[in-house]
Write a protein that holds these residues in place. Sequence first.
Motif, PDB file in Angstrom:
ATOM      1  N   ALA A 165       2.154   4.800   4.255  1.00  0.00           N
ATOM      2  CA  ALA A 165       2.133   5.060   5.699  1.00  0.00           C
ATOM      3  C   ALA A 165       0.710   5.259   6.204  1.00  0.00           C
ATOM      4  O   ALA A 165       0.374   4.806   7.307  1.00  0.00           O
ATOM      5  CB  ALA A 165       2.984   6.284   6.029  1.00  0.00           C
ATOM      6  N   ARG A 166      -0.131   5.907   5.413  1.00  0.00           N
ATOM      7  CA  ARG A 166      -1.513   6.158   5.843  1.00  0.00           C
ATOM      8  C   ARG A 166      -2.233   4.836   6.119  1.00  0.00           C
ATOM      9  O   ARG A 166      -2.840   4.658   7.173  1.00  0.00           O
ATOM     10  CB  ARG A 166      -2.276   6.962   4.807  1.00  0.00           C
ATOM     11  N   VAL A 167      -2.160   3.899   5.193  1.00  0.00           N
ATOM     12  CA  VAL A 167      -2.874   2.636   5.386  1.00  0.00           C
ATOM     13  C   VAL A 167      -2.262   1.836   6.544  1.00  0.00           C
ATOM     14  O   VAL A 167      -2.981   1.190   7.306  1.00  0.00           O
ATOM     15  CB  VAL A 167      -2.949   1.809   4.078  1.00  0.00           C
ATOM     16  N   LEU A 168      -0.949   1.912   6.704  1.00  0.00           N
ATOM     17  CA  LEU A 168      -0.310   1.199   7.824  1.00  0.00           C
ATOM     18  C   LEU A 168      -0.661   1.842   9.168  1.00  0.00           C
ATOM     19  O   LEU A 168      -0.864   1.140  10.158  1.00  0.00           O
ATOM     20  CB  LEU A 168       1.206   1.135   7.621  1.00  0.00           C
ATOM     21  N   CYS A 169      -0.747   3.171   9.207  1.00  0.00           N
ATOM     22  CA  CYS A 169      -1.125   3.866  10.447  1.00  0.00           C
ATOM     23  C   CYS A 169      -2.576   3.600  10.811  1.00  0.00           C
ATOM     24  O   CYS A 169      -2.910   3.487  11.998  1.00  0.00           O
ATOM     25  CB  CYS A 169      -0.896   5.370  10.315  1.00  0.00           C
ATOM     26  N   GLU A 170      -3.435   3.532   9.815  1.00  0.00           N
ATOM     27  CA  GLU A 170      -4.851   3.268  10.080  1.00  0.00           C
ATOM     28  C   GLU A 170      -5.058   1.893  10.717  1.00  0.00           C
ATOM     29  O   GLU A 170      -6.055   1.662  11.391  1.00  0.00           O
ATOM     30  CB  GLU A 170      -5.662   3.376   8.790  1.00  0.00           C
ATOM     31  N   HIS A 171      -4.119   1.000  10.480  1.00  0.00           N
ATOM     32  CA  HIS A 171      -4.179  -0.359  11.043  1.00  0.00           C
ATOM     33  C   HIS A 171      -2.932  -0.620  11.876  1.00  0.00           C
ATOM     34  O   HIS A 171      -2.343  -1.703  11.807  1.00  0.00           O
ATOM     35  CB  HIS A 171      -4.306  -1.385   9.920  1.00  0.00           C
ATOM     36  N   VAL A 220      -1.416  -5.516   7.400  1.00  0.00           N
ATOM     37  CA  VAL A 220      -2.161  -4.966   6.269  1.00  0.00           C
ATOM     38  C   VAL A 220      -1.776  -5.810   5.060  1.00  0.00           C
ATOM     39  O   VAL A 220      -0.595  -5.941   4.742  1.00  0.00           O
ATOM     40  CB  VAL A 220      -1.819  -3.482   6.029  1.00  0.00           C
ATOM     41  N   ASP A 221      -2.771  -6.391   4.391  1.00  0.00           N
ATOM     42  CA  ASP A 221      -2.451  -7.327   3.310  1.00  0.00           C
ATOM     43  C   ASP A 221      -1.771  -6.626   2.141  1.00  0.00           C
ATOM     44  O   ASP A 221      -1.893  -5.418   1.945  1.00  0.00           O
ATOM     45  CB  ASP A 221      -3.681  -8.115   2.857  1.00  0.00           C
ATOM     46  N   ASN A 222      -1.037  -7.434   1.381  1.00  0.00           N
ATOM     47  CA  ASN A 222      -0.240  -6.914   0.268  1.00  0.00           C
ATOM     48  C   ASN A 222      -1.064  -6.093  -0.714  1.00  0.00           C
ATOM     49  O   ASN A 222      -0.607  -5.053  -1.193  1.00  0.00           O
ATOM     50  CB  ASN A 222       0.443  -8.067  -0.471  1.00  0.00           C
ATOM     51  N   ASP A 223      -2.280  -6.544  -1.028  1.00  0.00           N
ATOM     52  CA  ASP A 223      -3.120  -5.821  -1.989  1.00  0.00           C
ATOM     53  C   ASP A 223      -3.442  -4.410  -1.508  1.00  0.00           C
ATOM     54  O   ASP A 223      -3.430  -3.457  -2.287  1.00  0.00           O
ATOM     55  CB  ASP A 223      -4.416  -6.589  -2.256  1.00  0.00           C
ATOM     56  N   ALA A 224      -3.742  -4.265  -0.217  1.00  0.00           N
ATOM     57  CA  ALA A 224      -4.056  -2.944   0.333  1.00  0.00           C
ATOM     58  C   ALA A 224      -2.829  -2.033   0.301  1.00  0.00           C
ATOM     59  O   ALA A 224      -2.939  -0.839   0.027  1.00  0.00           O
ATOM     60  CB  ALA A 224      -4.590  -3.072   1.759  1.00  0.00           C
TER      61      ALA A 224
END
Length: 153
Positions: free
Chosen positions: A91-97, A102-106
């Motif tokens: 959720a953090r990486v998705l919220c930041e973007h 957000v690419d699969n690797d991230a």
Amino acid sequence: WPEEASNIQRLRTQGRPRLLLVAPDSEAPTTVECDEDWIRLPAEDADVRVRISTLVARAARHSQPPEVKGDGRLTFRGRWVGLSGVEEGVARVLCEHFGEVVDNDAVEAAASVLRQPTPNALRVNISRLRKRIAPLGLVVRRVHNRGYVMDVD
């Protein structure tokens, strides 16, 4: 309202705040969106101006993206849900973007709480995240061969 009801959906899609001017003999519209309000005509210009400024301020306040607090919570529009460790990382990486792919690797890296996140384990955790955030009006969508995006439902 209701003469220009056909414009409402277009404005909603654009994410623009809307003040509906309701004709004196028309039924009041039902609206639950934070960026939409109505006032019955005739109305004083000062009242309309105040209603518009309040509406714009409310819409701006509610347009903030969701935020992962770091304490196991995701907050959005004054509400929150609890998250597991993996869900919190994703959720953090998705919220930041927010609103962006957000690419699969991230996303896999964000799920690093799992020792070796298999594609199946990642899908299961994203499915759980989707269920947790649904009450907040949020969704996570998969973009084929690219990644994931979190957005407003």
